[in-house]
Scaffold this motif. Sequence first.
Motif, PDB file in Angstrom:
ATOM      1  N   GLY A  55      -8.057  -1.461 -21.405  1.00 48.66           N
ATOM      2  CA  GLY A  55      -9.226  -2.196 -20.955  1.00 48.66           C
ATOM      3  C   GLY A  55      -8.942  -3.627 -20.594  1.00 48.66           C
ATOM      4  O   GLY A  55      -9.854  -4.426 -20.459  1.00 48.66           O
ATOM      5  N   SER A  56      -7.690  -4.007 -20.450  1.00 53.05           N
ATOM      6  CA  SER A  56      -7.396  -5.392 -20.111  1.00 53.05           C
ATOM      7  C   SER A  56      -7.981  -5.730 -18.769  1.00 53.05           C
ATOM      8  O   SER A  56      -7.912  -4.937 -17.846  1.00 53.05           O
ATOM      9  CB  SER A  56      -5.888  -5.622 -20.097  1.00 53.05           C
ATOM     10  OG  SER A  56      -5.304  -4.772 -19.158  1.00 53.05           O
ATOM     11  N   PRO A  57      -8.600  -6.896 -18.599  1.00 48.01           N
ATOM     12  CA  PRO A  57      -9.403  -7.176 -17.422  1.00 48.01           C
ATOM     13  C   PRO A  57      -8.596  -7.427 -16.163  1.00 48.01           C
ATOM     14  O   PRO A  57      -7.682  -8.218 -16.154  1.00 48.01           O
ATOM     15  CB  PRO A  57     -10.176  -8.432 -17.819  1.00 48.01           C
ATOM     16  CG  PRO A  57      -9.322  -9.077 -18.841  1.00 48.01           C
ATOM     17  CD  PRO A  57      -8.656  -7.962 -19.593  1.00 48.01           C
ATOM     18  N   ALA A  58      -9.000  -6.747 -15.104  1.00 46.06           N
ATOM     19  CA  ALA A  58      -8.378  -7.034 -13.819  1.00 46.06           C
ATOM     20  C   ALA A  58      -8.727  -8.429 -13.377  1.00 46.06           C
ATOM     21  O   ALA A  58      -7.958  -9.095 -12.701  1.00 46.06           O
ATOM     22  CB  ALA A  58      -8.855  -6.021 -12.780  1.00 46.06           C
ATOM     23  N   ALA A  59      -9.922  -8.864 -13.753  1.00 39.58           N
ATOM     24  CA  ALA A  59     -10.370 -10.171 -13.318  1.00 39.58           C
ATOM     25  C   ALA A  59      -9.752 -11.291 -14.124  1.00 39.58           C
ATOM     26  O   ALA A  59      -9.928 -12.453 -13.798  1.00 39.58           O
ATOM     27  CB  ALA A  59     -11.890 -10.260 -13.429  1.00 39.58           C
TER      28      ALA A  59
ATOM     29  N   GLU B 278       0.830  -1.203   0.000  1.00 42.11           N
ATOM     30  CA  GLU B 278       0.000   0.000   0.000  1.00 42.11           C
ATOM     31  C   GLU B 278       0.869   1.259   0.000  1.00 42.11           C
ATOM     32  O   GLU B 278       0.584   2.233  -0.706  1.00 42.11           O
ATOM     33  CB  GLU B 278      -0.922   0.000   1.217  1.00 42.11           C
ATOM     34  CG  GLU B 278      -1.637   1.321   1.481  1.00 42.11           C
ATOM     35  CD  GLU B 278      -2.506   1.780   0.321  1.00 42.11           C
ATOM     36  OE1 GLU B 278      -2.763   2.995   0.230  1.00 42.11           O
ATOM     37  OE2 GLU B 278      -2.903   0.933  -0.516  1.00 42.11           O
ATOM     38  N   GLU B 279       1.954   1.243   0.741  1.00 38.42           N
ATOM     39  CA  GLU B 279       2.847   2.403   0.790  1.00 38.42           C
ATOM     40  C   GLU B 279       3.485   2.650  -0.580  1.00 38.42           C
ATOM     41  O   GLU B 279       3.550   3.783  -1.054  1.00 38.42           O
ATOM     42  CB  GLU B 279       3.937   2.174   1.843  1.00 38.42           C
ATOM     43  CG  GLU B 279       4.893   3.357   1.982  1.00 38.42           C
ATOM     44  CD  GLU B 279       5.955   3.132   3.038  1.00 38.42           C
ATOM     45  OE1 GLU B 279       6.842   4.001   3.183  1.00 38.42           O
ATOM     46  OE2 GLU B 279       5.905   2.076   3.719  1.00 38.42           O
ATOM     47  N   TYR B 280       3.945   1.578  -1.223  1.00 42.27           N
ATOM     48  CA  TYR B 280       4.547   1.711  -2.554  1.00 42.27           C
ATOM     49  C   TYR B 280       3.540   2.244  -3.566  1.00 42.27           C
ATOM     50  O   TYR B 280       3.839   3.139  -4.365  1.00 42.27           O
ATOM     51  CB  TYR B 280       5.094   0.370  -3.036  1.00 42.27           C
ATOM     52  CG  TYR B 280       6.298  -0.129  -2.282  1.00 42.27           C
ATOM     53  CD1 TYR B 280       7.361   0.713  -1.964  1.00 42.27           C
ATOM     54  CD2 TYR B 280       6.392  -1.468  -1.891  1.00 42.27           C
ATOM     55  CE1 TYR B 280       8.475   0.248  -1.277  1.00 42.27           C
ATOM     56  CE2 TYR B 280       7.501  -1.950  -1.209  1.00 42.27           C
ATOM     57  CZ  TYR B 280       8.535  -1.091  -0.904  1.00 42.27           C
ATOM     58  OH  TYR B 280       9.635  -1.562  -0.236  1.00 42.27           O
ATOM     59  N   LEU B 281       2.328   1.692  -3.556  1.00 43.43           N
ATOM     60  CA  LEU B 281       1.314   2.111  -4.514  1.00 43.43           C
ATOM     61  C   LEU B 281       0.885   3.557  -4.271  1.00 43.43           C
ATOM     62  O   LEU B 281       0.626   4.307  -5.215  1.00 43.43           O
ATOM     63  CB  LEU B 281       0.102   1.185  -4.452  1.00 43.43           C
ATOM     64  CG  LEU B 281       0.314  -0.228  -5.014  1.00 43.43           C
ATOM     65  CD1 LEU B 281      -0.920  -1.081  -4.768  1.00 43.43           C
ATOM     66  CD2 LEU B 281       0.624  -0.165  -6.502  1.00 43.43           C
ATOM     67  N   SER B 282       0.824   3.945  -3.010  1.00 43.22           N
ATOM     68  CA  SER B 282       0.448   5.325  -2.686  1.00 43.22           C
ATOM     69  C   SER B 282       1.469   6.307  -3.246  1.00 43.22           C
ATOM     70  O   SER B 282       1.118   7.352  -3.801  1.00 43.22           O
ATOM     71  CB  SER B 282       0.344   5.506  -1.165  1.00 43.22           C
ATOM     72  OG  SER B 282      -0.728   4.743  -0.648  1.00 43.22           O
ATOM     73  N   LYS B 283       2.738   5.962  -3.134  1.00 40.52           N
ATOM     74  CA  LYS B 283       3.790   6.825  -3.669  1.00 40.52           C
ATOM     75  C   LYS B 283       3.736   6.871  -5.193  1.00 40.52           C
ATOM     76  O   LYS B 283       3.957   7.915  -5.800  1.00 40.52           O
ATOM     77  CB  LYS B 283       5.156   6.340  -3.198  1.00 40.52           C
ATOM     78  CG  LYS B 283       5.385   6.557  -1.702  1.00 40.52           C
ATOM     79  CD  LYS B 283       6.738   6.038  -1.257  1.00 40.52           C
ATOM     80  CE  LYS B 283       6.957   6.310   0.233  1.00 40.52           C
ATOM     81  NZ  LYS B 283       8.264   5.772   0.698  1.00 40.52           N
ATOM     82  N   ALA B 284       3.433   5.749  -5.807  1.00 41.52           N
ATOM     83  CA  ALA B 284       3.339   5.707  -7.262  1.00 41.52           C
ATOM     84  C   ALA B 284       2.145   6.512  -7.764  1.00 41.52           C
ATOM     85  O   ALA B 284       2.211   7.161  -8.813  1.00 41.52           O
ATOM     86  CB  ALA B 284       3.238   4.263  -7.741  1.00 41.52           C
TER      87      ALA B 284
ATOM     88  N   ASN C 177      -4.493  -2.005  -9.555  1.00 44.58           N
ATOM     89  CA  ASN C 177      -3.634  -2.675  -8.575  1.00 44.58           C
ATOM     90  C   ASN C 177      -4.132  -2.454  -7.152  1.00 44.58           C
ATOM     91  O   ASN C 177      -4.105  -3.368  -6.313  1.00 44.58           O
ATOM     92  CB  ASN C 177      -2.199  -2.165  -8.700  1.00 44.58           C
ATOM     93  CG  ASN C 177      -1.522  -2.642  -9.960  1.00 44.58           C
ATOM     94  OD1 ASN C 177      -2.087  -3.442 -10.706  1.00 44.58           O
ATOM     95  ND2 ASN C 177      -0.325  -2.146 -10.214  1.00 44.58           N
ATOM     96  N   GLN C 178      -4.569  -1.218  -6.900  1.00 48.63           N
ATOM     97  CA  GLN C 178      -5.071  -0.912  -5.563  1.00 48.63           C
ATOM     98  C   GLN C 178      -6.308  -1.739  -5.244  1.00 48.63           C
ATOM     99  O   GLN C 178      -6.471  -2.243  -4.133  1.00 48.63           O
ATOM    100  CB  GLN C 178      -5.394   0.584  -5.474  1.00 48.63           C
ATOM    101  CG  GLN C 178      -5.931   1.025  -4.123  1.00 48.63           C
ATOM    102  CD  GLN C 178      -4.888   0.981  -3.041  1.00 48.63           C
ATOM    103  OE1 GLN C 178      -3.706   0.886  -3.337  1.00 48.63           O
ATOM    104  NE2 GLN C 178      -5.311   1.047  -1.795  1.00 48.63           N
TER     105      GLN C 178
END
Length: 434
Positions: A402-406, A260-266, A281-282
């Motif tokens: 639009g590539s699916p997260a799922a 979460e810290e890495y993604l927040s910075k990104a 990703n989040q």
Amino acid sequence: MRKQAWLAAAIFGCSVLMAGCGTADKSYQKGIQAMQAGKYEDAGKYLQKAIKENGDRAEYYIAYGMYLNEQGEYDEALKQFKNAYQDTKNTIANVNNKQVYLGQAIAYSHLQEYEKALDACDKALELKNTESLNHRIWCSKGVVLEALGRQDEAVKAYQKAVDENKENWQAYYRLGAIYQELGDNDAAGQAQEFLNAAYQKGNQEATYYLGMLSVSQGDKDKGKKYLTKFVSKGSGEYLQTAYNTLAAMAIQEEDYSAAEEYLSKARASAKGAAAQELSRNQMILMEKQGMFGEALTIAQDYLKQYPEDKAMKREYRFLKTRDAIAKGNEAVQSTVDMDDTDTSGGADSPNGDHTVKDVSGVAATKAPVTSNKTAEPAASAATGVDRTSKVSQKPQTATPAGSPAAAQQKVTTAPTATPQKNTSSYTDTEESVN
């Protein structure tokens, strides 16, 4: 192919502009300075202002096009390059057009129009002006050839890139990754030695690529070491990709607070396609922690911005059901349409495995990373979603927005005026397809 913050990829250090000192040129210069300082939002505003003030300067369109590439706005970037193109043969036009072709190659590659990207690279290489751009164009061509599955030709392109410039670290990175994949450890080691030597001299770009190469080779501890050192310097270049790769590894290790810290910075300065992938990703990170309500909120916000993403629509319905069940409303599960809970595990199914994606974006010499979309892991009994992860070793081939997260959950790391014909707009960008 970065940002990544999207990358400070356009370093215009070798400008030989014949520009005047008017208001438009001042706005343009401020835009370039903002890019170099990592103030990307300001850069975009200044470049737009320059075009509005004077719509006849090729360099304004080229710089703004490169900026839009970095933002993941590839279709709009192509419009700017079209504005900048000069249908004539002279030195100034050739200087401009060479950069136009490079910018088009970047945009087409990320739109997965690889043949058009390849054609743009070849047209750029045909122009003999501003040969200092050639190593970046060869490297871009290599990335495109990899995406087309023409690996042998890609190797030759990367070798041409390092022949043109011994400090093209992206080319060494890709050569090392390809040779490693082919089992040629000696050649892979030689490529890594060049990166190591630059790393010892404190080269930040080499540090980044050494980290990415280590990850691609399966040495995640060493990769984490190099990437952590890279992000600690606070450079704007490649940060989004580095942070996202570190987040991917943290998710593998189930260290969700670090992820979460890495993604927040990104996410702090992400725009366009980069912001889209980071939101995805989040959402996946929240789901992995069983925080279905939070994941549902992210998916809902995502769909407000990208309403055509069918895979995320399926994911949203899946998360809505999981959140209701988690809250004790199990009756909701029986109301879900069977079409919304496809159990095929295919690309649009919430029961497939999710990919935490790399956000390479478009940028100068960034590490290309892609996910392997062939495996179909067993689903978890609890959620129907696979919780296994792995880092891909292959270059990013411009995953569509639009590539699916799922689909997968393996971790991978303006106006249209005609430009003037008497103005050279050579700006030695450090941008290439990634």
